[in-house]
Write a protein that holds these residues in place. Structure first.
Motif, short mmCIF file in Angstrom:
data_model
loop_
_atom_site.label_atom_id
_atom_site.label_comp_id
_atom_site.label_asym_id
_atom_site.label_seq_id
_atom_site.Cartn_x
_atom_site.Cartn_y
_atom_site.Cartn_z
N SER A 1 95.20 80.99 -69.19
CA SER A 1 95.09 81.37 -67.77
C SER A 1 93.76 80.89 -67.19
O SER A 1 93.70 80.48 -66.03
CB SER A 1 95.23 82.89 -67.61
OG SER A 1 94.10 83.58 -68.14
N PHE A 2 92.69 80.91 -67.98
CA PHE A 2 91.40 80.40 -67.51
C PHE A 2 91.46 78.88 -67.34
O PHE A 2 90.85 78.33 -66.41
CB PHE A 2 90.29 80.77 -68.48
CG PHE A 2 89.76 82.17 -68.29
CD1 PHE A 2 88.97 82.48 -67.19
CD2 PHE A 2 90.05 83.17 -69.20
CE1 PHE A 2 88.48 83.77 -67.00
CE2 PHE A 2 89.58 84.46 -69.02
CZ PHE A 2 88.79 84.76 -67.92
N THR A 3 92.17 78.21 -68.23
CA THR A 3 92.31 76.76 -68.09
C THR A 3 92.98 76.41 -66.77
O THR A 3 92.54 75.51 -66.03
CB THR A 3 93.12 76.18 -69.26
OG1 THR A 3 92.45 76.48 -70.49
CG2 THR A 3 93.27 74.67 -69.13
N GLU A 4 94.04 77.13 -66.46
CA GLU A 4 94.77 76.88 -65.21
C GLU A 4 93.89 77.18 -64.00
O GLU A 4 93.83 76.41 -63.04
CB GLU A 4 96.05 77.71 -65.18
CG GLU A 4 96.88 77.48 -63.92
CD GLU A 4 98.19 78.25 -63.94
OE1 GLU A 4 98.98 78.08 -63.00
OE2 GLU A 4 98.42 79.03 -64.90
N LEU A 5 93.21 78.32 -64.04
CA LEU A 5 92.38 78.74 -62.92
C LEU A 5 91.24 77.77 -62.66
O LEU A 5 90.87 77.50 -61.52
CB LEU A 5 91.82 80.14 -63.19
CG LEU A 5 90.95 80.78 -62.11
CD1 LEU A 5 91.74 80.99 -60.83
CD2 LEU A 5 90.38 82.10 -62.61
N PHE B 1 87.62 74.94 -68.31
CA PHE B 1 87.60 75.80 -69.50
C PHE B 1 88.82 75.45 -70.34
O PHE B 1 89.95 75.47 -69.83
CB PHE B 1 87.66 77.27 -69.10
CG PHE B 1 87.67 78.23 -70.26
CD1 PHE B 1 86.49 78.75 -70.74
CD2 PHE B 1 88.86 78.58 -70.89
CE1 PHE B 1 86.49 79.62 -71.83
CE2 PHE B 1 88.87 79.44 -71.97
CZ PHE B 1 87.68 79.97 -72.43
N ASP B 2 88.60 75.10 -71.60
CA ASP B 2 89.73 74.73 -72.44
C ASP B 2 89.37 74.91 -73.91
O ASP B 2 88.48 74.22 -74.42
CB ASP B 2 90.15 73.28 -72.19
CG ASP B 2 91.56 72.99 -72.67
OD1 ASP B 2 91.91 73.42 -73.78
OD2 ASP B 2 92.32 72.34 -71.92
N VAL B 3 90.04 75.84 -74.57
CA VAL B 3 89.71 76.13 -75.97
C VAL B 3 90.25 75.08 -76.93
O VAL B 3 89.97 75.14 -78.13
CB VAL B 3 90.22 77.53 -76.38
CG1 VAL B 3 89.54 78.61 -75.56
CG2 VAL B 3 91.75 77.63 -76.28
N ALA C 1 81.28 82.27 -67.88
CA ALA C 1 79.98 81.62 -68.09
C ALA C 1 80.16 80.17 -68.50
O ALA C 1 79.44 79.28 -68.04
CB ALA C 1 79.18 82.39 -69.15
N THR C 2 81.14 79.91 -69.36
CA THR C 2 81.43 78.53 -69.75
C THR C 2 82.03 77.74 -68.59
O THR C 2 81.64 76.60 -68.31
CB THR C 2 82.41 78.51 -70.93
OG1 THR C 2 81.80 79.16 -72.04
CG2 THR C 2 82.76 77.09 -71.32
N THR C 3 82.98 78.35 -67.90
CA THR C 3 83.63 77.68 -66.77
C THR C 3 82.62 77.23 -65.73
O THR C 3 82.64 76.08 -65.27
CB THR C 3 84.66 78.62 -66.12
OG1 THR C 3 85.65 78.99 -67.09
CG2 THR C 3 85.33 77.97 -64.92
#
Length: 360
Positions: free
Chosen positions: A118-122, A127-129, A307-309
């Motif tokens: 969901s963070f990747t999409e946002l 942000f991508d693990v 913080a990473t994003t």
């Protein structure tokens, strides 16, 4: 080098969000008479420093120690599932599995992968693990004293992307060979949240702070009834540049000032942009605060990922926080001679009264 993992997020000696003024022990001289802080500093938790503090009535110290031990155990259980540094962790076994094989993972790992997606999409991919292939490439090249070639970067970034994972109730599948998941940008925050849940579940604990490598969360008050004071690390020298005053919040800081590599005389951040495969250059420090809202507790997991994003997106990423009451952020860019401060209005209000961000 990690996108924000081993950051990326502040290893043992890398406390970019430094808890200060919160380790007083003994009985309170103020209104909460008879309360005390019990502290534990378990070693090598999630590969970094860990400090656990619990505020309890002075006659319930034994219960506090037991609660702190349970909180430590919760952190270590999560590490055993999600660490890429433990060969027998569930995540390491998944990373070693071939493509197209569905792997049933522990529920907490599958849930965190969904949250990461969901963070990747946002963030549009900031942000991508699945950034592991790029992270590992830069680490190999740094040891060899050279930059990756364009072809090496092309091959590594081709294996980055949450689209390469299929996540279902049955299990998780890598859709292409070479995908490598690294949860360093979100797992510490998740661990902090788990530890706080344990401490909140103890009837004796009326306040607490959990700090794992600079990702932290607090609730309640100190024994004297005061708020928790959390320092913000100066990105250009060994000092604090500000202090937050918090009661129920989570904080995560990401920066390039202690974690970096030097190749051919040039310094490169350990934070990489998963979209380009290249280290972040403009953002030197990001501090994110997660606050409670109606029906939602503060989240160290969210603060960690944001913080990473924002480290990758820079000041323009603050637009993603507009209209949100649960997140505030500070971004420091520029140079030591000409630093630039970008912050949300709400972050300013969290600073200690009469203070600001001082980068002199």
């Amino acid at each position: 080098m990690t996108q924000a993992g081993r950051r990326v997020r502040l290893l043992a000696s890398v406390l970019a969000a430094l808890a200060v003024g919160c380790s007083s022990r003994g009985r309170s001289p103020g209104g909460n008479a008879g309360r005390t802080i019990v502290e534990a500093s378990p070693r090598a938790v999630m590969g970094t420093e860990c400090v656990l503090k619990a505020v309890v009535p002075a006659d319930r110290v034994g219960e506090a120690r037991a609660a702190l031990k349970r909180a430590e155990q919760a952190l270590r259980r999560l590490e055993a599932v999600m660490s890429v540094h433990l060969a027998d962790s569930a995540l390491s076994r998944f990373n070693a599995a071939p493509a197209r094989r569905e792997i049933r993972l522990p529920a907490e790992l599958t849930d965190l992968l969904r949250r990461a997606a969901s963070f990747t999409e946002l963030s549009g991919g900031a942000f991508d693990v699945t950034c592991g292939p790029v992270v590992r490439l830069w680490k190999r090249c740094a040891k060899a004293g050279r930059q990756p070639s364009e072809e090496e970067l092309r091959q590594a970034t081709a294996r980055v992307g949450m689209r390469h994972l299929s996540i279902t109730e049955r299990g998780v599948t890598k859709l292409v060979a070479g995908v490598f998941v690294d949860l360093g940008a979100i797992a510490k925050g998740c661990g902090v949240d788990r530890a706080v849940e344990v401490l909140r579940g103890s009837p004796a604990v009326v306040g607490a702070m959990v700090n794992v490598g600079g990702d932290l969360r607090c609730f309640g008050t100190k024994p004297d009834g005061g708020s928790w004071r959390v320092g913000v690390q100066h990105p250009f020298r060994e000092a604090l540049c500000g202090a937050l005053v918090l009661r129920d919040a989570a904080v995560a800081t990401s920066g390039d000032y202690r974690r970096f590599v030097v190749i051919a005389g040039r310094r490169y951040s350990h934070i990489v942009d998963p979209r380009t495969g290249r280290p972040v250059e403009a953002t030197h420090s990001v501090t994110v605060v997660s606050l409670p809202t109606a029906g939602k507790a503060p989240s160290a997991t969210d603060a960690d990922a944001w913080a990473t994003t924002l480290s990758v997106m820079g000041p323009k990423g603050l637009a993603l926080l507009e209209g949100r009451s649960d997140l505030e952020a500070l971004i420091i860019t520029g140079t030591p001679a000409r630093p630039e401060v970008h912050m949300t209005d709400g972050f300013r209000r969290l600073l200690a009264p009469g203070t600001g961000i001082n980068l002199e």
